[in-house]
Design a protein around this motif. Structure first.
Motif, mmCIF file in Angstrom:
data_model
loop_
_atom_site.group_PDB
_atom_site.id
_atom_site.type_symbol
_atom_site.label_atom_id
_atom_site.label_comp_id
_atom_site.label_asym_id
_atom_site.label_seq_id
_atom_site.Cartn_x
_atom_site.Cartn_y
_atom_site.Cartn_z
ATOM 1 N N ASP A 176 1.189 -1.449 -0.185
ATOM 2 C CA ASP A 176 -0.013 0.027 0.168
ATOM 3 C C ASP A 176 0.906 0.815 0.237
ATOM 4 O O ASP A 176 1.753 1.187 0.003
ATOM 5 C CB ASP A 176 -0.948 -0.281 1.194
ATOM 6 N N LYS A 177 0.268 2.244 0.185
ATOM 7 C CA LYS A 177 1.137 4.130 -0.242
ATOM 8 C C LYS A 177 1.844 4.121 1.306
ATOM 9 O O LYS A 177 3.026 4.148 1.105
ATOM 10 C CB LYS A 177 -0.057 5.079 0.027
ATOM 11 N N LYS A 178 1.591 3.892 2.948
ATOM 12 C CA LYS A 178 2.664 3.451 3.490
ATOM 13 C C LYS A 178 3.790 3.097 3.434
ATOM 14 O O LYS A 178 4.897 3.504 3.690
ATOM 15 C CB LYS A 178 1.943 3.716 4.778
ATOM 16 N N GLU A 179 3.830 1.556 2.672
ATOM 17 C CA GLU A 179 4.660 0.408 2.545
ATOM 18 C C GLU A 179 5.845 1.115 1.907
ATOM 19 O O GLU A 179 6.714 0.851 1.585
ATOM 20 C CB GLU A 179 4.049 -1.313 2.351
ATOM 21 N N GLU A 180 4.445 1.500 0.343
ATOM 22 C CA GLU A 180 5.516 1.658 -0.841
ATOM 23 C C GLU A 180 6.658 3.057 -0.282
ATOM 24 O O GLU A 180 7.637 3.302 -0.470
ATOM 25 C CB GLU A 180 4.551 2.505 -1.501
ATOM 26 N N VAL A 181 6.376 3.660 0.383
ATOM 27 C CA VAL A 181 7.306 5.333 1.220
ATOM 28 C C VAL A 181 7.852 3.997 2.463
ATOM 29 O O VAL A 181 9.168 4.953 1.899
ATOM 30 C CB VAL A 181 5.938 5.950 1.829
ATOM 31 N N GLY A 182 7.425 3.347 2.748
ATOM 32 C CA GLY A 182 8.931 3.063 3.627
ATOM 33 C C GLY A 182 10.290 2.416 2.733
ATOM 34 O O GLY A 182 11.020 2.135 3.092
ATOM 35 N N ILE A 183 9.280 1.321 1.591
ATOM 36 C CA ILE A 183 10.456 1.192 0.566
ATOM 37 C C ILE A 183 11.067 2.087 0.302
ATOM 38 O O ILE A 183 12.710 1.688 0.081
ATOM 39 C CB ILE A 183 10.144 0.026 -0.229
ATOM 40 N N LEU A 184 11.047 2.659 -0.226
ATOM 41 C CA LEU A 184 11.922 4.225 -1.146
ATOM 42 C C LEU A 184 12.770 4.650 0.303
ATOM 43 O O LEU A 184 13.732 4.886 -0.416
ATOM 44 C CB LEU A 184 10.826 5.505 -1.459
ATOM 45 N N LYS A 185 12.222 4.698 1.489
ATOM 46 C CA LYS A 185 12.908 5.688 2.857
ATOM 47 C C LYS A 185 14.091 4.831 2.381
ATOM 48 O O LYS A 185 14.953 4.707 3.106
ATOM 49 C CB LYS A 185 12.327 5.466 3.464
ATOM 50 N N ARG A 186 13.725 2.952 3.074
ATOM 51 C CA ARG A 186 14.483 2.179 3.237
ATOM 52 C C ARG A 186 16.327 1.725 2.417
ATOM 53 O O ARG A 186 17.169 1.622 2.625
ATOM 54 C CB ARG A 186 14.425 1.131 3.636
ATOM 55 N N PHE A 187 15.926 1.865 1.301
ATOM 56 C CA PHE A 187 16.593 1.874 0.199
ATOM 57 C C PHE A 187 17.264 2.957 -0.424
ATOM 58 O O PHE A 187 18.508 2.899 -1.702
ATOM 59 C CB PHE A 187 16.093 0.696 -0.996
ATOM 60 N N ILE A 188 16.966 4.400 -0.145
ATOM 61 C CA ILE A 188 17.449 4.937 -0.852
ATOM 62 C C ILE A 188 19.070 5.708 -0.210
ATOM 63 O O ILE A 188 19.553 6.331 -1.440
ATOM 64 C CB ILE A 188 16.778 6.591 -0.172
ATOM 65 N N LEU A 189 19.304 4.919 0.178
ATOM 66 C CA LEU A 189 21.029 5.158 0.129
ATOM 67 C C LEU A 189 21.985 4.597 -0.172
ATOM 68 O O LEU A 189 22.573 4.190 -0.585
ATOM 69 C CB LEU A 189 21.760 5.621 1.783
#
Length: 315
Positions: A176-189
């Protein structure tokens, strides 16, 4: 029990460093591992099927083998083969990738039926027979297979005999949207997978499998499981119901799920939770009722029809 289950929470946390919002799927994979079965992950590309398998393998102090299934893959590419060693002047056996503890069978439905069949003996009997010589596989032996349900060009659907050997069939699902944002934050670096360390030993898995067998199942719950299975064999929309192997899988999955949840006894909710992933893929449905009827919908329908017993489930 808490000490013996410590590796379950450790694996949950370790895999959770990579995958976001897949707690229930991870628990069902660990249930399959504790029960001694194999799992088939079916979902669209990019949902984390392969990453789940790789994260689990890196979290275990065990040998890992990966097989990328393609149409030109041969059975010997999986099981191994005898070759002539000129220096030694004799034939020697070269083990295939199945001689490991954790096997990732990636895109399994892209291989021909002949190649797929090479896994039948491995998955059921934990052994490999090449040129009349049988060799035992190391324990634990755990197969995680993946396949894409949408792309059918160049694929070979798994036959019922192969599907029946998978303890569970799971789907990753889209975030869902919340999990999608969490994925982006986790893999951003960086890539969390690269930093994973082993948190569980092979001996802990083998010990857990013995403990799972001792989880108490009330006789009324055994009858409830039998009623569910019998209902799949009597339904007019189902050509072939759950096999006795599936009945045993339902029992062992219920015990394993109760065990990883911290109980030494099974409750009806354990059976309901594992019923769909254990039984739905074992059903052969009639084609005369339209595409809306699936194995999953039939299992949900049967769960609603079969009465649930009430009792004190502890010993």
């Amino acid at each position: 029990m808490e000490q013996s289950r410590a590796w379950v929470q450790a694996l949950r946390e370790n895999i959770g460093k990579v995958l976001v919002g897949k707690e229930e799927t991870i628990d069902l994979v660990l249930t399959t591992l504790a029960a001694g079965g194999h799992v088939l992950l079916e979902d669209v590309p990019g949902t984390g099927k392969t990453m789940l398998a790789k994260s689990l393998s890196r979290s275990l102090d065990a040998d890992f083998g990966r097989i990328q299934f393609t149409p030109d893959l041969l059975p010997s590419d999986i099981t191994g083969l005898n070759y002539y060693n000129q220096q030694a002047g004799e034939f020697q056996f070269r083990p295939g990738p199945v001689f490991a503890n954790i096997i990732l069978a990636d895109e399994i439905n892209r291989a021909t039926p002949r190649t797929q069949a090479s896994l039948l003996e491995c998955m059921e009997e934990r052994q490999v027979t090449v040129d009349g010589v049988t060799r035992k596989l190391a324990e634990p032996f755990f197969v995680i297979a993946t396949q894409n349900p949408l792309e059918t060009t160049g694929t070979f659907p798994l036959p019922e005999a192969q599907l029946d050997r998978f303890f569970m069939k799971l789907s990753m699902g889209l975030p869902d949207k919340k999990e999608e944002v969490g994925i982006l934050k986790r893999f951003i670096l960086d890539q969390p997978y690269e930093t994973l360390q082993a948190v569980c030993k092979k001996e802990q898995i083998l010990a857990a499998r013995e403990q799972v067998k001792k989880v108490h199942v009330h006789e009324l719950l055994l009858e409830y499981m039998a009623d569910l299975v019998q209902a799949t064999r009597k339904d007019k929309e189902i050509l072939s119901g759950v096999s006795p192997r599936g009945t045993m899988a339902l029992l062992r999955a219920s015990q394993a799920y109760a065990w990883i949840r911290g109980r030494d006894y099974v409750v009806p909710e354990d059976i309901k939770t594992v019923a769909d992933p254990v039984m739905a893929h074992r059903l052969v449905l009639s084609r005369g009722f339209g595409g809306a009827v699936t194995g999953q919908t039939k299992i949900e329908e049967i769960l609603g029809q079969v009465s649930v017993p009430t009792e004190e489930w502890e010993r």
